[in-house]
Write a protein that holds these residues in place. Structure first.
Motif, PDB file in Angstrom:
ATOM      1  N   ASP A 163       0.828  -1.207   0.000  1.00 43.33           N
ATOM      2  CA  ASP A 163       0.000   0.000   0.000  1.00 43.33           C
ATOM      3  C   ASP A 163       0.864   1.260   0.000  1.00 43.33           C
ATOM      4  OD1 ASP A 163      -2.247  -1.558   0.000  1.00 43.33           O
ATOM      5  OD2 ASP A 163      -2.564  -1.449   2.169  1.00 43.33           O
ATOM      6  N   THR A 223      -0.844  -4.182  -6.294  1.00 42.93           N
ATOM      7  CA  THR A 223      -1.641  -2.992  -6.000  1.00 42.93           C
ATOM      8  C   THR A 223      -1.415  -1.982  -7.109  1.00 42.93           C
ATOM      9  OG1 THR A 223      -2.173  -1.359  -4.289  1.00 42.93           O
ATOM     10  CG2 THR A 223       0.141  -1.887  -4.609  1.00 42.93           C
ATOM     11  N   ASP A 274     -11.561  -3.899  -3.062  1.00 39.41           N
ATOM     12  CA  ASP A 274     -10.374  -3.391  -2.379  1.00 39.41           C
ATOM     13  C   ASP A 274      -9.121  -4.180  -2.736  1.00 39.41           C
ATOM     14  OD1 ASP A 274     -11.001  -5.732  -1.152  1.00 39.41           O
ATOM     15  OD2 ASP A 274     -10.908  -4.963   0.909  1.00 39.41           O
TER      16      ASP A 274
END
Length: 715
Positions: free
Chosen positions: A590, A667, A696
């Motif tokens: 992240d 991601t 997500d």
């Protein structure tokens, strides 16, 4: 980078409004050109350079008696053409009324190819009357060595000859103190009304609504007379060559993300622009204007950034550097047997030994990086044929690490310049004030840098892996050496109360407890324990390092911190990318996407072209990052940063021997919902990888798989 020679900015570099002009750069092989926004060369830090010598130092166009008004200018997205659009100021009377301002449109379109500058000056009359258009060019050639242009004074130099001219061409010549005669030839497609050694004057009759072209060439030697066919033919060849370089390897695109794609395209084009196809293969030169030459460290890191997409760069870099590996001890060159070069130059001052950079080895990290890149290249490609060819060079490099790199026998790679002419600091932070103690004192030598120990660890591990594959009996000893280095770093560099690593050890073995981004490079090599890597990551992501535009080179609040400095608080995109890749190695995803988003935002403010560095001021709402005034632009490892950060965000690892592509917890940066990697080649197999945000999570979908290739996805 900083090789100890400063850039002098002169009044000649200032624009009409009193601020600094933007430097517009073009490059082809060993020729590059730096001009202002009008396309003019004014004798400051600009010029047409060939092999580190300025063969055209002044080339300024006037219309009538004045510099024209600039409408717009810039370099094309593919980095082939520079174009400036200008218009006339009021013209002086020519047998009647004077032409008013703004009726003549002039386009200057220019490119470099085959050691020459090609320019087309297109004049269009948008007025309601025919115009007599006076056009003039002032020119000159000082044949200054690039180090002179950058501010180094010379007590003596060679002889500049009086320019010769004949009808439509001017020839400049200079015989240096090295007895080499260097020449430059400036030629026009039309014979000027007046032609001299410093000025050409034209008088064009331009009917209303009509256009007229003037073709100009400049290079180190006389060739055919410029004309339309030569301009078009060479322009096509230049564009096709650039297209071939840009299309090497796999590509990355973000469907429905035009601005993100513009960044990817510009970055790929910048790497292609700076890549020169040498006899040993493609080599990314470091950057323009000051570092348009092979650098060891920069070439290796750029090749590593691009390795997952285009392994050909790594092959070219390894082959070139192996051919220039040192074989002797030379204090002036800072060389010892087995050492890998830091920099090479081709100018007069280097040839004469006035500066040591003709073939200079004063980089403490390049040899370790060379070996580590060879290991990474072998894992990515499975190309053991190249490794076998380079094996004597790789072994010699490890012998340098053992016999010379560790000058005091403590098991760590260190440096201390061998001659006063060399670099005082020899890691990537090579400015004079970049390494210091926590109270600001400079350390006594020899200095052992933190990140260099990580590179050495990676090098020893690479040799252990490669040695096993080549059945070299020394493989286990190399593996043990890697673990010894790991233990030494953990024991001697770790600062427990800071939960961070010292930037270096001084000559007495005392830690320099300044807190810098060097620790991010250590993460990139995989040396720290997971617990310590997580502690380092937390600090690198904190406000003391994160500016909002990337990671600063020095933590805010440290001695010598200055967000406007070269290495002590600025943001270097390549430095950030290595730190980000290091975090990803320990499972962080992240934060990687977050930093990638910040660097993307910075690129947007720099017209999608990341400079070598920019200032490390805090990000403020509604304001962009603050430029560093003399940063290289473009610069290879800045351009390559986006690709290494994307690899880190997507969690891609490639093992060609196992014929496996692993995708671990991918991601995407904020605002990017899809991304496609096309034509990813692994041996004789290939695959496309489509990444898409679903809820997500980001999912990876293999497509168009050809050949035997296993795709493994983990979370």
């Amino acid at each position: 980078m900083d090789d100890g020679y400063s850039v002098q900015t002169t009044a000649a570099e200032t624009g009409e409004a009193g601020g600094l002009d933007t430097l517009q750069a073009l490059k082809d092989a060993d020729t590059f050109l730096v001009a202002d926004d009008w396309g003019d060369l004014k004798g400051g830090a600009d010029g047409l350079f060939h092999k580190d010598t300025r063969i055209l130092s002044r080339f300024a166009m006037t219309v009538g008696l004045a510099r024209p008004s600039r409408l717009s200018s810039g370099v094309s997205r593919d980095n082939v053409f520079f174009t400036a659009h200008v218009t006339n100021r009021p013209l002086p009377p020519m047998g009647g009324r004077s032409a008013p301002a703004g009726v003549i449109h002039i386009e200057r379109r220019r490119f470099l190819w085959a050691e020459r500058m090609f320019e087309r000056v297109r004049m269009v009359n948008h007025g309601i009357e025919d115009v007599l258009l006076p056009l003039a060019f002032d020119y000159g050639a000082d044949f200054a060595d690039i180090f002179q242009v950058r501010g180094t004074l010379r007590e003596k130099r060679g002889t500049v000859e009086t320019p010769s001219h004949d009808g439509r061409r001017v020839t400049f010549a200079y015989t240096g103190l090295d007895a080499v005669r260097r020449t430059g030839c400036l030629a026009f497609s039309e014979p000027p009304a007046r032609l001299g050694g410093t000025r050409a004057e034209f008088m064009f009759s331009l009917p209303m609504g009509k256009a007229l072209d003037l073709y100009i060439e400049c290079g180190p030697e006389l060739r055919a007379t410029p004309d339309k066919s030569r301009w078009r033919q060479n322009a096509v060849e230049a564009r096709l060559a650039m297209r071939r370089r840009r299309r090497r390897g796999a590509s990355v695109r973000g469907p429905r993300s035009p601005r993100f794609n513009a960044w990817l395209d510009q970055s790929r084009a910048d790497v292609a622009l700076l890549t020169t196809d040498l006899p040993t293969g493609p080599y990314p030169y470091a950057g323009t204007p000051w570092f348009s030459t092979p650098f060891g460290r920069d070439g290796i890191i750029t090749a590593w950034q691009m390795l997952w997409l285009d392994p050909s760069l790594a092959k070219g870099v390894l082959t070139y550097l192996a051919a220039r590996q040192a074989t002797e001890v030379n204090a002036f060159q800072d060389s010892q047997p087995g050492k890998i070069m830091h920099e090479t130059r081709g100018g007069e001052m280097s040839a004469l030994g006035e500066v040591p950079f003709g073939l200079y080895y004063g980089g403490v990290d390049t040899t370790c990086l060379f070996v580590a890149l060879a290991g990474a290249y072998a894992r990515r490609t499975g190309d053991l044929d190249l490794i076998q060819t380079l094996w004597p060079n790789l072994v010699a490099a490890t012998e340098w690490m053992r016999d010379y790199g560790d000058s005091n026998g403590d098991g760590l790679i260190d440096y201390q310049r061998a001659a006063e002419t060399g670099l005082s600091n020899q890691g990537w932070k090579d400015s004079e004030d970049s390494i210091f103690h926590s109270d600001g004192r400079f350390p006594k030598g020899p200095v052992a840098l933190l990140e260099v120990q990580g590179y050495a660890f990676a090098a020893w591990r690479a040799m252990a892996e490669l040695g096993e594959r080549l059945t070299d009996g020394r493989a286990r000893a190399w593996g043990r050496r890697a673990e010894e280095v790991r233990q030494l770093v953990e024991e001697r560099f770790w600062i427990e109360d800071q939960q961070f690593y010292a930037i270096a050890l001084d000559g007495d073995g005392n830690p320099c407890e300044a807190i810098g981004s060097n620790a991010g490079h250590l993460l990139f090599t995989g040396l720290p324990t997971r617990a310590r890597a997580e502690a380092v990551t937390r600090r690198l992501l904190g406000a003391e390092f994160r500016s909002g535009w990337g990671i600063r080179t020095l933590a805010r609040g440290q001695p010598r911190f200055n967000p406007m400095s070269y290495h002590n608080g600025s943001v270097w995109p390549h430095d950030t990318s290595l730190g980000v890749a290091g975090m990803a190695r320990y499972g962080e995803r992240d934060a990687v996407a977050m930093i990638l988003s910040e660097i993307y935002a910075a690129a947007s403010h720099f017209q999608m072209r990341l400079p070598e560095l920019f200032c490390g001021f805090e990000r403020e709402p509604g304001e962009g990052p603050i430029a560093y005034p003399v940063a290289c632009l473009p610069q290879a490892w800045a351009a390559g940063s986006v690709f290494l950060m994307l690899k880190a965000a997507l969690g891609i690892e490639i093992d060609a021997q196992a014929r496996t592509v692993t995708i671990d917890a991918p991601t995407l940066p904020t605002g990017i919902e899809r991304l496609t990697v096309s034509r990813l080649q692994v041996g004789d197999a290939s695959v496309d990888l489509a990444f898409e945000r679903v809820g997500d999570q980001v999912v990876a979908m293999p497509r168009n798989r050809v050949g035997e290739l296993r795709i493994v996805t983990t979370r």
